[in-house]
Design a protein around this motif. Structure first.
Motif, mmCIF file in Angstrom:
data_model
loop_
_atom_site.group_PDB
_atom_site.id
_atom_site.type_symbol
_atom_site.label_atom_id
_atom_site.label_comp_id
_atom_site.label_asym_id
_atom_site.label_seq_id
_atom_site.Cartn_x
_atom_site.Cartn_y
_atom_site.Cartn_z
ATOM 1 N N ILE A 98 45.491 -50.737 39.130
ATOM 2 C CA ILE A 98 44.816 -49.757 38.179
ATOM 3 C C ILE A 98 43.786 -50.033 37.950
ATOM 4 O O ILE A 98 42.761 -49.131 37.733
ATOM 5 N N GLY A 99 43.180 -51.201 37.437
ATOM 6 C CA GLY A 99 41.962 -51.506 37.137
ATOM 7 C C GLY A 99 40.853 -51.233 38.279
ATOM 8 O O GLY A 99 39.555 -50.676 37.964
ATOM 9 N N ARG A 100 41.158 -51.537 39.447
ATOM 10 C CA ARG A 100 40.334 -51.297 40.537
ATOM 11 C C ARG A 100 40.149 -49.957 40.649
ATOM 12 O O ARG A 100 38.961 -49.339 40.850
ATOM 13 N N GLY A 101 41.154 -48.964 40.415
ATOM 14 C CA GLY A 101 41.260 -47.531 40.602
ATOM 15 C C GLY A 101 40.374 -46.808 39.520
ATOM 16 O O GLY A 101 39.795 -45.851 39.836
ATOM 17 N N GLN A 102 40.418 -47.594 38.235
ATOM 18 C CA GLN A 102 39.572 -47.255 37.266
ATOM 19 C C GLN A 102 38.273 -47.532 36.833
ATOM 20 O O GLN A 102 37.491 -47.405 35.892
ATOM 21 N N ASP A 103 37.917 -48.208 37.855
ATOM 22 C CA ASP A 103 36.464 -49.192 37.825
ATOM 23 C C ASP A 103 36.445 -50.117 36.568
ATOM 24 O O ASP A 103 35.375 -50.138 36.308
ATOM 25 N N TRP A 104 37.585 -50.656 36.476
ATOM 26 C CA TRP A 104 37.428 -51.720 35.333
ATOM 27 C C TRP A 104 36.629 -52.932 35.485
ATOM 28 O O TRP A 104 36.139 -53.556 34.822
ATOM 29 N N LYS B 182 29.478 -42.659 33.887
ATOM 30 C CA LYS B 182 30.252 -41.881 33.024
ATOM 31 C C LYS B 182 29.163 -41.987 31.765
ATOM 32 O O LYS B 182 28.404 -42.965 31.391
ATOM 33 N N GLY C 294 32.891 -40.274 28.181
ATOM 34 C CA GLY C 294 33.511 -40.445 29.141
ATOM 35 C C GLY C 294 33.557 -39.165 30.201
ATOM 36 O O GLY C 294 33.960 -39.378 31.576
#
Length: 163
Positions: free
Chosen positions: A30-36, A68, A56
């Motif tokens: 999930i973090g990779r998909g959300q650019d965390w 963002k 955001g």
């Protein structure tokens, strides 16, 4: 002293280890998909108005998401916007780069559009200021196309035809 585990304790331990690994894998995916886990470079720009821009909101370069809006603050009588740009695109933010607020449609959500400066110019350093251009309002667009003048000419032409 030797520790002895029975079969149920070994099964519970294996189950708990599996659950922890699955939770960690889920967070990473999930973090990779959300650019965390990606590096960002911070830039600033200032507008005369807020243009309904939200924290955001995307920052786009050639209609492609590159960052963002991180923070929006009022400074004196202007709106200062903090932009978080992905590190891989920071080299495209050069002198003469211009930021403007755009909307995909009349009622769509606003975003910050970046038009890069010439490639021969120097990059703007991190935490630097990007020049801004005010967003065109509906009134500006109507003045540009001289809608009132055109409408009066059309009404005059229709009256001439009816006479």
């Amino acid at each position: 002293m030797e520790l002895k585990f029975n079969r149920i304790e070994k099964t519970v331990g294996l189950f708990m280890t599996t659950v922890v690994l699955l939770v960690l894998a889920t967070v990473v995916l999930i973090g990779r998909g959300q650019d965390w886990f990606r590096e960002y470079v911070t830039y600033y720009t200032t507008f005369k108005e807020g243009y309904n821009l939200q924290v955001g909101a995307p920052v786009k370069l050639f209609k492609t998401d590159i960052g963002k809006v991180k923070k929006i603050t009022l400074v004196e009588d202007k709106v200062r916007v903090e932009l978080a740009i992905l590190d891989e695109y920071a080299s495209r933010i050069r002198k003469d780069t211009v930021a403007t607020v755009e909307s995909p449609t009349i009622i769509g959500s606003e975003y910050v559009s970046i038009r890069p400066g010439p490639f021969k110019e120097q990059p703007i350093p991190a935490r630097g200021e990007i020049k801004s251009v005010d967003k065109k309002t509906l009134d500006d667009i109507m003045q540009e196309f001289e809608i009132e003048k055109t409408a009066k000419m059309l009404i005059g032409a229709i009256q001439n035809l009816s006479d």
